[in-house]
Design a protein around this motif. Sequence first.
Motif, mmCIF file in Angstrom:
data_model
loop_
_atom_site.group_PDB
_atom_site.id
_atom_site.type_symbol
_atom_site.label_atom_id
_atom_site.label_comp_id
_atom_site.label_asym_id
_atom_site.label_seq_id
_atom_site.Cartn_x
_atom_site.Cartn_y
_atom_site.Cartn_z
ATOM 1 N N HIS A 177 45.677 39.649 47.306
ATOM 2 C CA HIS A 177 45.648 40.678 46.664
ATOM 3 C C HIS A 177 46.748 40.562 45.542
ATOM 4 O O HIS A 177 46.457 40.849 44.215
ATOM 5 C CB HIS A 177 45.775 41.824 47.322
ATOM 6 C CG HIS A 177 45.501 43.185 46.575
ATOM 7 N ND1 HIS A 177 44.498 43.201 45.737
ATOM 8 C CD2 HIS A 177 46.485 44.283 46.372
ATOM 9 C CE1 HIS A 177 44.907 44.530 45.228
ATOM 10 N NE2 HIS A 177 45.983 45.023 45.377
ATOM 11 N N ILE A 178 47.921 40.146 46.062
ATOM 12 C CA ILE A 178 49.098 40.244 45.119
ATOM 13 C C ILE A 178 48.815 39.070 44.027
ATOM 14 O O ILE A 178 49.107 39.144 43.074
ATOM 15 C CB ILE A 178 50.511 39.849 45.825
ATOM 16 C CG1 ILE A 178 50.883 41.152 46.639
ATOM 17 C CG2 ILE A 178 51.388 39.262 45.115
ATOM 18 C CD1 ILE A 178 51.712 42.172 45.692
ATOM 19 N N GLU B 293 46.017 37.796 43.079
ATOM 20 C CA GLU B 293 44.993 38.145 42.181
ATOM 21 C C GLU B 293 45.618 39.287 41.288
ATOM 22 O O GLU B 293 45.206 39.181 40.126
ATOM 23 C CB GLU B 293 43.918 38.545 42.801
ATOM 24 C CG GLU B 293 43.071 37.538 43.505
ATOM 25 C CD GLU B 293 41.861 37.711 43.762
ATOM 26 O OE1 GLU B 293 40.784 36.951 43.307
ATOM 27 O OE2 GLU B 293 41.140 38.675 44.361
ATOM 28 N N SER B 294 46.290 40.080 41.619
ATOM 29 C CA SER B 294 47.055 40.901 40.612
ATOM 30 C C SER B 294 47.803 40.596 39.708
ATOM 31 O O SER B 294 47.915 40.947 38.465
ATOM 32 C CB SER B 294 47.667 42.167 41.565
ATOM 33 O OG SER B 294 46.923 42.659 42.533
ATOM 34 N N ALA B 295 48.518 39.327 40.022
ATOM 35 C CA ALA B 295 49.339 38.772 39.225
ATOM 36 C C ALA B 295 48.630 38.352 38.140
ATOM 37 O O ALA B 295 48.916 38.071 36.784
ATOM 38 C CB ALA B 295 50.206 37.825 39.800
#
Lengths: 215, 266
Positions: B160-161, B163-165
């Motif tokens: 998640h982190i 992909e968020s980046a």
Amino acid sequence: MFKLKDVKYKDILDIKNLKISKNKITCIVGESGSGKTTLLSLLNKLISSDSGEIIYNDKPLMSIDSIELRREVVMLPQIPAIFEGSIKDNLLIGLKFSQKPFVSDDKLSKVLDAVKLDKDMNEAAEKLSVGEKQRLALGRIMLLEPEVYLLDEPSSSLDEETEEMIIKKLVEHTKVNNKSLIMVTHSKKIAENFADNIVEVREGKIFSGGGARDE
Amino acid sequence: MNNIVNLNILQLASAYIFVLIVLLIVKVRGISREKEIIISTIRMTLQLVLTGYILVYVFDNINPLVTILIIAIMEIFAINNIYKRTKKKLSQKIKKIIAASMILGTLASLLYFLLVVIRISPWYNPRYFIPIAGMIIGNSMTGISLGVTRLVDGMYDQKHIIESALMLGAAPKMASKKVVDNAFDSAILPTINSMVGMGIVFLPGMMTGQILSGISPIAAIEYQIAIMLGILGSVSLTIILFVQLGYKTFFNEESQLILKEYQLKR
Ligand SMILES: Nc1ncnc2c1ncn2[C@@H]1O[C@H](COP(=O)(O)OP(=O)(O)OP(=O)(O)O)[C@@H](O)[C@H]1O
Ligand SMILES: [Mg+2]
């Protein structure tokens, strides 16, 4: 601005035709699991369609570098991501990732104001409530001043009043700066009050709207 | 060095009394491990005896090809061991990167160590080449195994982190930096920690062996210091090669995170 033709993604999305207009507020609605998040992820190339074509400003998405595109078409995920560090770190990290110059604390305070986050920006971001994290993530992408906002339920954890206020700010900001906003929402009220166009996704297909009104 | 105790067969046989004691204990306690204990004792004995005879032959018939062959076997064994140790299924691409990092990293450190630090001659002298290669390859294998596990798990856990980046416009390298750094860090940590306890908590096997065979402790320690540094260098080199190349296999040319190739092994 975005044109989708015969776009298929696994057996999740099957879009014959969809236009999303520039400088407008487009709301995407639909049941849970209908494919709204998947649709947004296609628009910033977080995923790629199996077939069909997506056009962004007259260029096929395939021909645009993913990273360049994502610096222009920025997506806010449904579950906000909080990175290690303070509130300030979390605001600045978007600029760092997209290799944009850092901004003054003054500007950061303004953004925090805009998302109604009344906190010391040196506080650890991990301690914020879910709704506060959501607002922080929203503030982070506002700092990037993207051409297109892709917001996946930006206000799902907020009370109605805060939600209304923040969305209003965002819509104003979009209009004033000639940007575009594409927003998934569960709230009928938000969609009716703010959207120029409403796109409904039902089991992976587009049912209404489709930007027929403009362009 | 005339008072080295050479074990005779009877003395060696008397050491097996320890195995009998263990067998007795597990029997009394009702722990059904007799089979494993017997098999591993036999395996250990046979493997060492066999290795002993092979080494005697190799030391008596010095030949560069034989040395190279043995190193190649060690590398293949080590690389396969890394594949087996990771619980997640590895993609072909990452397997190739593991193999390349192991071979490049260990050989570069090994050659530097033998030719520049110790200056053995001839360069393929198996008496030095083989045991030192064993230590360097073995430690690098352990390090890279940890690194692989941490990298794969990190990509999953931090999906998640990462992909968020990416959504914020980060290049894959930046989006996965935390995971990559973390994998590197946890892979070299055991080597660093073992250096701290060295000489106090335990005497390393190589040194113990040298001292038992009659070399002065000071000479043995000099060797041990050098070899520890060589191991540290090799472990770091193989792991940095691996993580720097390895993280790329988790992204496609559209800078999308792809995890589907890395399913759990059945
Ligand atoms: N990577 C994937 N692989 C396979 N199926 C997926 C994947 N991502 C999503 N799906 C499936 O696709 C469907 C649509 O998912 P999506 O997240 O787009 O729905 P959504 O409309 O955003 O729902 P919600 O309102 O609950 O967020 C779901 O049935 C989901 O299980
Ligand atoms: Mg969704």
